[in-house]
Design a protein around this motif. Structure first.
Motif, short mmCIF file in Angstrom:
data_model
loop_
_atom_site.label_atom_id
_atom_site.label_comp_id
_atom_site.label_asym_id
_atom_site.label_seq_id
_atom_site.Cartn_x
_atom_site.Cartn_y
_atom_site.Cartn_z
N THR A 172 62.36 22.88 33.89
CA THR A 172 62.19 24.32 33.70
C THR A 172 61.07 24.85 34.59
O THR A 172 61.21 25.93 35.22
CB THR A 172 61.87 24.63 32.23
OG1 THR A 172 62.96 24.19 31.42
CG2 THR A 172 61.64 26.12 32.02
N SER A 173 59.97 24.11 34.68
CA SER A 173 58.85 24.53 35.51
C SER A 173 59.25 24.60 36.98
O SER A 173 58.92 25.58 37.68
CB SER A 173 57.68 23.55 35.34
OG SER A 173 56.61 23.88 36.21
N GLU A 174 59.98 23.59 37.45
CA GLU A 174 60.39 23.59 38.86
C GLU A 174 61.41 24.69 39.15
O GLU A 174 61.36 25.32 40.20
CB GLU A 174 60.97 22.22 39.22
CG GLU A 174 59.99 21.05 39.11
CD GLU A 174 58.80 21.19 40.05
OE1 GLU A 174 57.79 20.51 39.81
OE2 GLU A 174 58.87 21.98 41.02
N PHE A 175 62.32 24.94 38.20
CA PHE A 175 63.25 26.05 38.38
C PHE A 175 62.50 27.38 38.46
O PHE A 175 62.83 28.25 39.28
CB PHE A 175 64.24 26.08 37.20
CG PHE A 175 65.57 25.46 37.49
CD1 PHE A 175 65.97 24.30 36.85
CD2 PHE A 175 66.44 26.05 38.40
CE1 PHE A 175 67.20 23.72 37.11
CE2 PHE A 175 67.67 25.48 38.67
CZ PHE A 175 68.06 24.31 38.03
N ASN A 176 61.50 27.56 37.60
CA ASN A 176 60.73 28.81 37.62
C ASN A 176 60.00 29.00 38.94
O ASN A 176 59.96 30.11 39.50
CB ASN A 176 59.73 28.82 36.46
CG ASN A 176 60.41 28.98 35.11
OD1 ASN A 176 61.53 29.47 35.03
ND2 ASN A 176 59.73 28.59 34.04
N SER A 189 62.63 29.79 41.62
CA SER A 189 63.15 31.15 41.43
C SER A 189 62.12 32.20 41.82
O SER A 189 62.47 33.25 42.37
CB SER A 189 63.56 31.36 39.97
OG SER A 189 64.61 30.50 39.61
N GLY A 190 60.84 31.93 41.56
CA GLY A 190 59.80 32.88 41.92
C GLY A 190 59.76 33.13 43.41
O GLY A 190 59.67 34.28 43.86
N LEU A 191 59.86 32.06 44.20
CA LEU A 191 59.87 32.22 45.65
C LEU A 191 61.18 32.84 46.12
O LEU A 191 61.18 33.72 46.98
CB LEU A 191 59.65 30.86 46.32
CG LEU A 191 59.61 30.87 47.86
CD1 LEU A 191 58.52 31.81 48.37
CD2 LEU A 191 59.41 29.45 48.39
N LEU A 203 53.21 28.38 47.67
CA LEU A 203 52.91 26.95 47.55
C LEU A 203 53.71 26.30 46.41
O LEU A 203 54.23 25.19 46.56
CB LEU A 203 51.41 26.75 47.32
CG LEU A 203 50.51 27.08 48.52
CD1 LEU A 203 49.04 26.96 48.14
CD2 LEU A 203 50.82 26.18 49.71
N LYS A 204 53.80 26.99 45.28
CA LYS A 204 54.59 26.46 44.18
C LYS A 204 56.07 26.37 44.56
O LYS A 204 56.76 25.41 44.21
CB LYS A 204 54.43 27.33 42.93
CG LYS A 204 53.09 27.17 42.22
CD LYS A 204 53.06 27.98 40.93
CE LYS A 204 51.78 27.73 40.15
NZ LYS A 204 51.77 28.51 38.88
N GLY A 205 56.55 27.38 45.25
CA GLY A 205 57.95 27.38 45.68
C GLY A 205 58.24 26.27 46.67
O GLY A 205 59.27 25.60 46.58
N GLN A 206 57.34 26.07 47.63
CA GLN A 206 57.53 24.99 48.61
C GLN A 206 57.49 23.62 47.93
O GLN A 206 58.25 22.72 48.30
CB GLN A 206 56.46 25.09 49.69
CG GLN A 206 56.64 26.28 50.62
CD GLN A 206 55.47 26.48 51.56
OE1 GLN A 206 54.33 26.08 51.26
NE2 GLN A 206 55.72 27.08 52.72
#
Length: 372
Positions: free
Chosen positions: A331-335, A338-340, A356-359
């Motif tokens: 769920t965290s990685e999907f979020n 999705s944010g990026l 950075l989180k998206g990458q």
């Protein structure tokens, strides 16, 4: 996979030095029938090729056997390069044939690769296709050099000069498209520079750069035309992950029929899919009606958050837990992804943390999906 039509341009019935450029009426009629409309599906693309190749029965017979019956919209090239411009109907004929056949080969590869059951199959078939494309590119370069046509064609160039350079560049784009699509399965990846130096034996001053392709006409939920230039790579990777996740849903839960689709996908997401399908049907009912019960088509209307719901449902989770670890992690990685994705595709400012989180999420999904 064969590349017979592209091969025939250099070696058999489509060689430009044997082409009857004087038959202008026939060439013009073919070009008119094909028109300027870009094909959306494989069947349309093959039909256009059949119109162009109507005078080549052996190629038509072979082409009839190449339809993979894919219900998915055509995938565009991942890379582009500067191609020589056609100047008359004869050069436009070759531009149409080479361009459309390269696109057909790319999409046939994408469609057939879904049926390869393990990594060994992927490696074998991919390397075989790459080897064929590379060999034909090398032969084209030798033909160019043998004829003394190393300079790029211009408006005064003859048909042979034009076609050989067009063929060379389209083959290089196709080679790097296939390599990029399968890079996580291949043991060796070659750069464009090394391809020119070591495979084509050409100096770098004769190298034409490749550029990451951007869609100019895409659905409303895809990347807008004015996508920020600096995020092209991230956008491309996110789109590839979305496609891979949809394919994972179909494969993991053995979704072969509409009934299977309804068994796996929750009703609220099915309702959203049906709404999207209704909008598409209003635009072109003749194209949509035959695919209303196709899971491969329906799954295209799901986004990242909806795919997350499918995977994390209690009845579905056990089948993918070995890939994704825990529901919380997934769920965290999907979020983060999705944010990026949402920031890029809606042309919003992308702050450093979101980027950075998206990458990091892109890297995480690539690591998990390579083992599927």
């Amino acid at each position: 996979m064969e590349i017979r039509i592209l091969h025939s341009i250099l070696h058999t019935s489509l060689m430009p030095w044997t082409f009857d450029s004087g038959n202008t009426k026939s060439i013009t009629e073919k070009l008119k029938k094909v028109g300027s409309k870009e094909p959306a599906f494989e069947s349309e693309l093959i039909q256009q090729l059949k119109v162009l190749l109507a005078d080549y029965p052996e190629l038509l017979q072979w082409l009839d056997k190449q339809n993979t019956q894919s219900p998915n919209p055509l995938r565009a090239h991942l890379f582009t390069t500067q191609l020589p411009a056609y100047t008359n109907n004869s050069s436009k004929f070759y531009w149409q044939v080479i361009n459309k056949e390269a696109l057909r080969v790319l999409n046939a590869y994408c469609s057939r690769s879904k049926k390869w059951s393990n990594k060994v199959d992927v490696i074998y078939h991919t390397n075989l296709l790459l080897k064929s494309i590379k060999a034909l590119t090398q032969q084209t370069v030798k033909e160019i050099e043998a004829r003394g046509l190393e300079e790029l064609p211009n408006e005064q160039s003859d048909l042979v000069h034009y076609v050989l350079h067009l063929l060379k560049q389209e083959l290089i784009v196709l080679y790097f498209d296939i390599q990029e699509l399968s890079k996580h399965s291949l043991d060796t990846i070659i750069s464009l520079e090394d391809f020119y130096l070591t495979e084509l034996n050409l100096p770098l001053n004769r190298m034409q750069p490749l550029h990451i392709a951007l869609q100019t006409e895409v659905p409303a939920d895809k990347t807008p035309v004015h996508l920020l230039e600096q995020f092209k790579l991230e956008n491309q990777e996110i789109e590839r992950i979305e496609v891979a996740l949809r394919e994972l849903v179909l494969k993991t839960y053995a979704i072969l029929t509409l009934r299977d689709f309804r068994r796996v996908v929750p009703s609220n997401i099915q309702n959203k899919v049906n709404e999207a399908l209704g909008r598409e049907e209003k635009k072109n009912p003749a194209l949509i009606n035959p695919k209303r019960e196709s899971p491969e088509y329906l799954i295209q209307f799901t986004d990242l958050q909806e795919l997350q719901v499918v995977f994390t449902m209690k009845s579905n989770w056990d089948s993918v837990q070995h890939l994704f670890g825990t529901k919380e992690t997934l769920t965290s990685e999907f979020n983060n992804l999705s944010g990026l994705r949402n920031a890029i595709r809606h042309s919003r400012n992308v702050d450093e943390i979101t980027l950075l989180k998206g990458q990091a999420a892109i890297k995480w999904f690539n690591m998990q999906l390579r083992f599927c």
